[in-house]
Write an enzyme that holds these catalytic residues in place. Sequence first.
Site, PDB file in Angstrom:
ATOM      1  CE  LYS A 167      41.891  29.987  46.595  1.00 31.06           C
ATOM      2  NZ  LYS A 167      40.308  29.862  46.316  1.00 31.06           N
ATOM      3  CG  ASP A 195      37.673  31.535  47.913  1.00 29.64           C
ATOM      4  OD1 ASP A 195      36.776  31.012  48.698  1.00 29.64           O
ATOM      5  OD2 ASP A 195      37.791  31.134  46.885  1.00 29.64           O
ATOM      6  CD  GLU A 247      34.111  27.758  44.282  1.00 33.78           C
ATOM      7  OE1 GLU A 247      34.569  28.842  44.547  1.00 33.78           O
ATOM      8  OE2 GLU A 247      35.221  26.831  44.096  1.00 33.78           O
ATOM      9  CD  GLU A 330      37.694  32.591  40.139  1.00 28.44           C
ATOM     10  OE1 GLU A 330      36.676  32.257  40.124  1.00 28.44           O
ATOM     11  OE2 GLU A 330      38.265  32.350  41.220  1.00 28.44           O
TER      12      GLU A 330
HETATM   13 CA    CA Z   1      36.397  30.025  45.322  1.00 28.86          CA
END
Ligand code: CA
Length: 377
Positions: A167, A195, A247, A330
């Site tokens: 992240k 991300d 997403e 994922e």
């Molecule tokens: Ca994501």
Amino acid sequence: MRIAKVDAFHLRARLDRPFGFSQFSYSEREAMLVRLTSTDGRVGWGEAYGPAAVTAAIVREFLGPLVVGRDPRAVESVWDLLYARSIDYGRKGVMLAAISAIDIACWDLKAQDCGSPLYRLLGAEQQDRIECYWTGFYFGGDEPLQVRWEREARDCLDQGFRALKLKVGLGVERDVAIVRAMRGFVGPAVRVAIDANHAYGPQEAIQLARQVEDLGIHWFEEPVSPLAPEQYLQVKQNTRIPVAGGECEYTRFGFEKWFRLGALDYAQPDLCACGGITEGLKIASLATLTAVHVTPHAWGSAVGQAAALHFYAARPRHPSTTVPERKLIECDRSENPFREAIVEEPIRLAAGHWHLPKTSGLGVHVLPETFGPYLVA
Ligand code: CA
């Protein structure tokens, strides 16, 4: 075979360790599962992404009654009915997530009726497993981030993963430092993606990308807002790092502009949100026109994970090639009891690979009798 009954289950679990990313933090996890019971006594399961109370109400009060009496194997017809009936106030968001849950449950029933694992029905060859990447490395907690992340990375490597996603999104300088440190920690052979959960504007995203691109970053996911595909393109044109996203997008109608613009290297529809398997297949077909690889976002329970896994197993690698290039899916490693506690046998995860279920349908046997402690009335 007809749909005899539709049930929506809203599940909630408090977490032992709250966690966060650039946009918000979680102290509990939720799931909204749909169960379709057919006239011949079979059950099919589906899942919706997003606020479970809302998607459960949509299924119970609006969409569910529309599909009772329909043939669940007629996935196109069912999907078109639900989309057409909700088009005036749907098209994206929670309405599509609710449609997704019903659609996945229909595919579960259809594949069971064919006596085939879903990925085989979707056209894939027999296969055992697919490599996955570790989604984790969240923010939060009292420990220094690097200490916690290094412990998590050790765990990730010990479990056989060779790909992970970090992240970012708490500030460019901080991100650069931690991504550099983690690349150094895991070494050059591990694939590392980042991300931002759309934390940045294009200028900051480009600054971050340029300062870590020498580290061989696998992709930069959601660098900027999903409202602006043009800004994804701007980022993509200003870095060597491939750009991923999608997403927060829905249906082929939503994804079309991303592909037309050439805004993505990797498209990440979530099967529990984008419109289910039926719509995911159409998004993936559109993606082939511009040779964009589709690798689904997956952050749900065992049901949602199974849907993503079957779908991905049946996708060829794009750009098309005769060289068998490794695919990567994922694997959310954040705390979520609904991956294991509510099914007879969780999807097998070993040595950094998801193993494809061998039984027919989605291949996850959900146990409603385990819902008790989690069920929201
Ligand atoms: Ca994501």
